[in-house]
Design a protein around this motif. Structure first.
Motif, mmCIF file in Angstrom:
data_model
loop_
_atom_site.group_PDB
_atom_site.id
_atom_site.type_symbol
_atom_site.label_atom_id
_atom_site.label_comp_id
_atom_site.label_asym_id
_atom_site.label_seq_id
_atom_site.Cartn_x
_atom_site.Cartn_y
_atom_site.Cartn_z
ATOM 1 N N ARG A 1 0.517 -57.162 33.313
ATOM 2 C CA ARG A 1 -0.051 -55.839 33.105
ATOM 3 C C ARG A 1 -1.339 -55.682 33.912
ATOM 4 O O ARG A 1 -1.587 -54.655 34.521
ATOM 5 N N ILE A 4 -0.537 -55.126 37.526
ATOM 6 C CA ILE A 4 -0.082 -53.758 37.767
ATOM 7 C C ILE A 4 -1.280 -52.823 37.879
ATOM 8 O O ILE A 4 -1.380 -52.014 38.794
ATOM 9 N N THR A 209 15.263 -48.008 24.788
ATOM 10 C CA THR A 209 14.433 -49.194 24.597
ATOM 11 C C THR A 209 14.631 -49.794 23.212
ATOM 12 O O THR A 209 14.925 -49.085 22.244
ATOM 13 N N ARG A 258 5.978 -43.443 34.209
ATOM 14 C CA ARG A 258 6.682 -44.664 34.613
ATOM 15 C C ARG A 258 5.840 -45.900 34.320
ATOM 16 O O ARG A 258 6.332 -46.903 33.816
ATOM 17 N N ARG A 259 4.552 -45.812 34.648
ATOM 18 C CA ARG A 259 3.666 -46.949 34.414
ATOM 19 C C ARG A 259 3.487 -47.201 32.915
ATOM 20 O O ARG A 259 3.490 -48.344 32.457
ATOM 21 N N ARG A 262 6.618 -48.838 31.545
ATOM 22 C CA ARG A 262 6.748 -50.204 32.057
ATOM 23 C C ARG A 262 5.807 -51.161 31.324
ATOM 24 O O ARG A 262 6.153 -52.307 31.042
ATOM 25 N N GLU A 263 4.599 -50.682 31.024
ATOM 26 C CA GLU A 263 3.640 -51.526 30.330
ATOM 27 C C GLU A 263 4.027 -51.732 28.870
ATOM 28 O O GLU A 263 3.788 -52.804 28.289
ATOM 29 N N SER A 266 8.821 -53.578 29.544
ATOM 30 C CA SER A 266 9.261 -53.795 30.931
ATOM 31 C C SER A 266 10.781 -53.839 31.054
ATOM 32 O O SER A 266 11.323 -53.722 32.156
ATOM 33 N N GLU A 267 11.502 -53.996 29.905
ATOM 34 C CA GLU A 267 12.965 -54.059 29.936
ATOM 35 C C GLU A 267 13.610 -52.715 29.601
ATOM 36 O O GLU A 267 14.827 -52.627 29.500
#
Length: 272
Positions: A1, A4, A209, A258-259, A262-263, A266-267
């Motif tokens: 993280r 990123i 998710t 998106r960020r 993802r944080e 991530s899957e």
């Protein structure tokens, strides 16, 4: 993280510096040479500088005006829009002023059409790069982003009115021909901006998710409140319970969303 965040910070700084350099080239070596004006606070600064040359014993430089006009807007944005966004945006403004001050003006052409097209294209590329990296180029953008944050609507009319006033004033004071060529420069700038980044378009984002609460809480913290989710989905391969979150967002929000997703997970499976 952390990696990123550091990568995105470096990308934001690079975009701000690239915009500053391109803006200085656009104004110093193309638009000013042909007596043309761009839009926003930069165009307003050009107009005030031209008026000072005509009315005052000294000319107020464009780079100083850009900085001075943006300072109160930056203070407002710092408290209203967040520190990271505002500081990176002000870096873009400061870089533009600095490069305008230190870069020598070089002669390419004095043809107003060529100056309008290439000046607009160079500036628009830098602006689009900034928007893609999640920052603005200051000025009226701060007000537009704040209104969009509060109301959820994109208020393009603010920029349109400001640009209209600048071009109308330029036409009345310095001739209609300059105003018309300036419109071409602004059009070229906007076309290149749209090539890199289209803020007006909205897209549907669907997130699948296992960490439904983490992801939806992260979306809320980002200000994405207009979404719905179903918690009864089952993964086709894993057979595990999944949360499906659906939202309709602007492309600006998409870049940040998106960020955020993802944080949080991530899957997560995301499609737009």
């Amino acid at each position: 993280r952390l990696k990123i965040k550091n990568k995105e910070l470096i990308g934001g700084i690079a975009a701000a510096l690239a915009y500053g350099f391109g803006s200085a080239i656009s104004i110093g070596s193309f638009l000013t040479r042909a007596g043309l004006y761009t839009g926003g606070v930069t165009g307003l600064s050009q107009l005030i500088s031209s008026l000072s040359e005509r009315l005052l014993p000294l000319t107020i430089p464009v780079y100083a005006l850009i900085l001075v006009i943006n300072i109160p807007l930056t203070v407002f944005a710092f408290f209203a829009l967040g520190r990271r966004f505002t500081l990176l945006s002000f870096l873009a403004v400061a870089a533009s002023s600095l490069f305008l001050r230190i870069l020598p003006e070089f002669y390419v052409t004095s043809d107003p059409m060529l100056c309008a097209v290439f000046g607009g294209v160079i500036s628009g590329c830098g602006m689009g790069l900034c928007f893609r990296m999640g920052l603005s180029t200051g000025g009226a953008d701060f007000i537009i982003f704040y209104i969009r944050k509060v109301t959820g609507r994109t208020v393009g009319g603010i920029g349109l009115v400001l640009n209209g006033v600048i071009i109308a004033a330029a036409g009345l004071l310095f001739g209609i021909e300059r105003a018309l060529y300036s419109l071409i420069a602004i059009y070229a700038e906007s076309r290149m901006l749209n090539t890199f980044y289209i803020q007006q378009h909205r897209v549907t984002v669907t997130v699948v998710t296992e960490k439904g609460k983490l992801v939806t809480d992260a979306m809320r913290r980002r200000g994405i409140h207009s979404f719905y989710y179903l918690s009864c989905a089952i993964g086709g391969h894993s057979g595990t319970a999944q949360t499906v979150a659906v939202s309709v967002v602007t492309r600006f929000d998409l870049l940040i969303l998106r960020r955020v997703i993802r944080e949080a997970d991530s899957e997560a499976f995301v499609y737009v």
